[in-house]
Design a protein around this motif. Structure first.
Motif, PDB file in Angstrom:
ATOM      1  N   ASP A 403       0.826  -1.205   0.000  1.00 40.27           N
ATOM      2  CA  ASP A 403       0.000   0.000   0.000  1.00 40.27           C
ATOM      3  C   ASP A 403       0.863   1.258   0.000  1.00 40.27           C
ATOM      4  O   ASP A 403       0.580   2.222  -0.718  1.00 40.27           O
ATOM      5  CB  ASP A 403      -0.924   0.018   1.227  1.00 40.27           C
ATOM      6  N   GLU A 404       1.899   1.262   0.834  1.00 39.87           N
ATOM      7  CA  GLU A 404       2.781   2.429   0.917  1.00 39.87           C
ATOM      8  C   GLU A 404       3.501   2.653  -0.408  1.00 39.87           C
ATOM      9  O   GLU A 404       3.635   3.782  -0.877  1.00 39.87           O
ATOM     10  CB  GLU A 404       3.792   2.238   2.047  1.00 39.87           C
ATOM     11  N   THR A 407       1.135   4.174  -2.933  1.00 37.35           N
ATOM     12  CA  THR A 407       0.926   5.588  -2.637  1.00 37.35           C
ATOM     13  C   THR A 407       2.109   6.434  -3.100  1.00 37.35           C
ATOM     14  O   THR A 407       1.933   7.510  -3.685  1.00 37.35           O
ATOM     15  CB  THR A 407       0.698   5.791  -1.123  1.00 37.35           C
ATOM     16  N   ARG A 454      -5.590   0.434  -7.469  1.00 38.54           N
ATOM     17  CA  ARG A 454      -5.033   1.562  -6.712  1.00 38.54           C
ATOM     18  C   ARG A 454      -3.841   2.226  -7.385  1.00 38.54           C
ATOM     19  O   ARG A 454      -3.575   3.409  -7.162  1.00 38.54           O
ATOM     20  CB  ARG A 454      -4.620   1.094  -5.310  1.00 38.54           C
TER      21      ARG A 454
END
Length: 874
Positions: A403-404, A407, A454
């Protein structure tokens, strides 16, 4: 754009009507300026890249130096000291003050009046820079337009006699250092032109890189003083346009004569802007300080780093090249900038491979990332694990989360369109007991869907094809520029089960990179192994170099005490990268890696400069220079074969006419010599194929007709028609070989042949005065195209052949001539504007030339030099 400026520049809170000056020490910016309502010289400081400014907690938020001027002061750093040079407000005298406490207090080395007088005078603002423990001041003389330079070798206490540069200006010049040379940018005295001069001998002499008038004209103009600085091996000039108030920036490579317009800054000013950089690190920025029209003193700076745009900046050079034609830096174990969820034997010293997270690795220039996904605590993280046997099982730790990473990549690509490649491999589920396993189909589906929905800018639409053959401009500068290569440990996993095809996810075969991991902690062994593997690289393959050292078992266990950590080994490897002559000797020979993997990629000095050198020479292109001699002939000679006799170059020619006329002429750079037929005659057949070769010291020629029986023969080449007319050996082949390239290997003559048939059959046979030897195909194959024209040549000890098709795009390729199937490999390829039906190479005076002729109305011919471009420096 390469530069991205903030929409609302920060303000220093101070103002001036003269050009300010900025410099940097560590993470601090310092600004020296003349006050707007007085002649005082003040200093302010910023520790956050110019967002806020202060004067070291002084009541009025600035530091008063105690000096005054009526023109622009100039500030620079030498070590941890600051220096300001200025013109006194009541005289033309140029004086210097310095600060040992980073601007808090100022003096002149204990002089009674608190300053050092240089003994020179000016009516404009002088400019100061430091280089090699010396200070240099460039200034306009007070009584003329001459630009002079003085130097101090004792930290400003005394100054030597001046040096006249030979140039003139009516405003302040600007001086800086780059690569051991000094540069001065200035506005000409009699025009608005911004020019540059250079000194390669510590300011003792100045010129314009060898130009006839002793200077380099940038092609830009201003009515104010320009400002020059260096960053990442390039020179930058900021200036106010001559016909407007806009601030512009131009740049150039080191020591070149050509300047490129970079962009309009987007702000306006009435005076010249000030420019500085923060050196060479991952946050490499330019800082522009200017007096805005509204009288606010603003600092304008780049956002992010220059490395963050290196592909876009180089698009004119590399945009039409494919991935296999360029080199990019790669981050090994990219997610391991931290160590969490450690096993019993894991520590930071044996699991952390990077000091920067993914965002900063991107800013440092990395474009391909080794991402190793693991499940730990029910979350998808990156991992660094090693199987340590049945008792210990897997040992290691986790790093950044997926996830990081998503991002951070999204943040990077928000205003950048660089190609980014993620390689997912070495997957593990660590939540299934002590014996970890590979991710299963369901777990991969969940992970890939997370990335699919994402991660922005995923680039799809290429199916299963080899991505290395696609041009870089397909991605760079485009909306969709992120590729995800997936290599599951469980080969039964179908990556398209969850995400479908053409969605930005590709199997490992789409980016086929052979493993070249060394697995040693010995620097010399690693270098020898990587260089050896590079030297054996198969031409046309996609190749990686792994510039990493690996802990031994003992180091892995004892690194918390005395043994080297992974990062310490990385430091040892990285600091030896740029000076590794064996590696770059291989690159100079034409062998280069497409990916270079690093641990701790943030401390690899100069990697982008090295990649830029490699990318500027690959693919290597044949360059045909201007015609040396030319003319017109009565006939078009469809067959041409060069040979040497008694140390002189000759050419055998034949026409496809009713009389099948043939002749021999001498090759020279004199039209009358080339036009003279030494010996001539007529043959029964036209030989569409003519291949000269040498056997036992004598020149021969293999000839073949494009007839029903495909007759071939070998004759000796001589300046005697009876000898040339005698067939020594002859026969018939099944095919007509319209392309024939003779070459020598290990002292024996061979011939490469290709047919213009449906399968474009090619073969290699040995040349001899024996039909059975010639008829034997040593190696053979089929190509996609038929190449009408073939030009053999040698480069760095390798036998190569340049081939061209007579097709609308005039496709050409370069292949190596060998006795194995690698002759089937296209090393380089491209297109030409014209098709040359006759192309004959020859040597003269130690240089390579090519004789070219087109089958056009005027039968035009020319001779040009044959050269191979390479800008790579060892």
């Amino acid at each position: 754009m390469f530069f991205t400026f903030p929409k609302e520049p920060s303000s220093t809170g101070q103002s001036t009507e003269k050009r300010p000056s900025i410099t940097r020490i560590g993470n601090k910016l310092f600004c020296a300026f003349k006050e707007n309502t007085s002649s005082k010289i003040d200093v302010i400081c910023s520790t956050d890249n110019g967002k806020t400014w202060e004067g070291f907690e002084t009541p009025n938020n600035l530091i008063y130096t105690g000096q005054t001027t009526d023109v622009s002061p100039s500030i620079c750093a030498l070590g941890t000291n600051l220096y300001i040079v200025f013109k006194e407000d009541t005289s033309p005298s140029i004086d210097v003050i310095y600060s040992k406490d980073q601007g808090k207090s100022w003096d002149g080395f204990g002089t009674s009046n608190g300053l050092v007088q240089t003994g020179q005078g000016t009516d404009c603002g002088p400019s100061i820079c430091s280089f090699d423990e010396k200070l240099y001041i460039a200034f306009k003389e007070s009584t003329s337009t001459k630009i002079d330079v003085i130097c101090s070798g004792d930290y400003g206490r005394s100054w030597n006699a001046l040096v006249h540069t030979g140039q003139g200006t009516e405003v302040s010049p600007s001086i800086c250092e780059m690569g051991g040379n000094l540069y001065i940018a200035f506005k000409e005295a009699t025009s608005p032109s911004i020019d540059v001069i250079c000194s390669k001998d510590n300011g003792n002499s100045w010129d314009g890189f060898g130009t006839s008038n002793g200077l380099v004209q940038t092609g830009q103009g201003t009515d104010c003083a320009p400002s020059i600085c260096a960053l990442e091996g390039k020179l930058y000039i900021a200036f106010k346009e001559a016909t407007s108030k806009r601030i512009d920036i131009i740049y150039t490579q080191s020591s070149t004569k050509d300047w490129s317009h970079l962009q309009h800054v987007g702000e306006t000013t009435n005076i010249g802007p000030a420019l500085t950089s923060n050196g060479s690190n991952i946050d490499s920025n330019l800082f522009i300080l200017f007096q805005a029209e509204d009288s606010s003193n603003r600092l304008l700076q780049t956002v992010g780093s220059f490395h963050g745009h290196w592909m876009e900046l180089s698009l004119d050079t590399i945009g039409n090249k494919t991935l296999k034609d360029i080199c990019i830096p790669g981050s090994h174990d990219a997610g391991m900038s931290k160590s969490i969820n450690q096993t019993v034997g894991a520590h930071e010293c044996n699991t952390v491979t990077q000091t920067l997270d993914i965002l900063y690795q991107l800013q440092a220039g990395a474009r391909i990332f080794d991402i190793r996904p693991v499940i730990s605590g029910g979350k998808y993280l990156t991992g660094h694990y090693t199987h340590a046997g049945k008792i210990l099982n897997h040992q290691g730790a986790c790093g950044q989360s997926i996830d990081e990473i998503i991002t951070q990549i999204n943040a990077f690509t928000e205003d950048r369109k660089e190609l980014i490649i993620l390689q997912l491999s070495h997957d593990l589920n660590t939540d299934v007991g002590r014996s970890y396993r590979a991710l299963n189909q369901e777990e991969w589906n969940e992970l890939l869907n997370k990335i699919k929905y994402r991660l922005n800018r995923l680039s799809g639409g290429f199916g299963h094809e080899n991505l290395t053959s696609i041009k870089l401009k397909t991605w760079v500068g485009q909306e969709w520029c992120v590729l995800v290569i997936v290599d599951p440990s469980d080969k039964e996993v179908n990556i398209y089960d969850a995400v479908g095809k053409d969605k930005g996810f590709y199997p490992n075969c789409s980016l086929p990179v052979p493993s070249v991991y060394t697995g040693t902690n010995n620097l010399e062994d690693m270098i020898n192994d990587q260089v050896d593997k590079l030297s054996n690289k198969i031409d046309g393959s996609y190749f990686q170099t792994s510039w990493t050292l690996t802990q031994s078992d003992d180091q892995t266990v004892t690194c918390r005490g005395w043994a080297s950590s992974i990062l310490e080994l990385a430091t040892e490897a990285n600091k030896n990268f740029n000076d590794c002559k064996p590696l770059f000797n291989e690159i100079i020979k034409g062998k280069f890696p497409n990916i270079i993997w690093f641990d701790n990629i943030g401390n690899v000095k100069g990697i982008l400069n090295r990649c830029e050198e490699i990318n500027s020479m690959a693919p290597r292109e044949i360059a045909v220079l201007p015609e040396i001699v030319a003319g017109n002939w009565q006939n078009f000679y469809g067959t041409a074969a060069p040979f040497e006799l008694n140390g002189k170059p000759y050419i055998f020619l034949q026409t496809d006419t009713a009389d099948n006329h043939w002749c021999i002429s001498e090759l020279a750079l004199d039209a009358s010599t080339v036009n003279y037929e030494i010996v001539a005659g007529n043959w029964q057949n036209f030989y569409g194929t003519a291949a000269p070769f040498v056997l036992n010291g004598k020149p021969y020629i293999l000839l073949q007709t494009n007839t029903a029986d495909n007759h071939w023969c070998i004759s000796e080449l001589a300046l005697d028609a009876s000898i040339v007319n005698h067939e020594i050996v002859a026969g018939n082949w099944q095919n007509f070989y319209g392309t024939a390239v003779p070459f020598e290997l290990n002292g024996k003559p061979y011939i490469f042949l290709q047919t213009d048939t449906a399968d474009n059959h090619w073969c290699i046979s040995e040349l001899a005065l024996d039909a059975s030897i010639i008829n034997h195909e040593i190696v053979s194959g089929n190509w996609e195209h038929y190449y009408n024209t073939a030009v053999p040549f040698e480069l760095n000890g390798r036998l190569l052949v340049f081939l061209q098709t007579n097709t609308p795009d005039n496709h050409w390729r370069i292949s190596e001539l060998t006795l194995d199937a690698s002759a089937n490999c296209e090393i380089l390829g491209g297109t030409w504007q014209n098709f040359y039906g006759t192309s004959v190479p020859f040597q003269l005076g130690g240089k390579s030339y090519v004789f070219l002729q087109t089958d056009t109305a005027d039968n035009r011919w020319c001779i040009s030099e044959l050269n191979v471009k390479s800008s790579l420096k060892g």
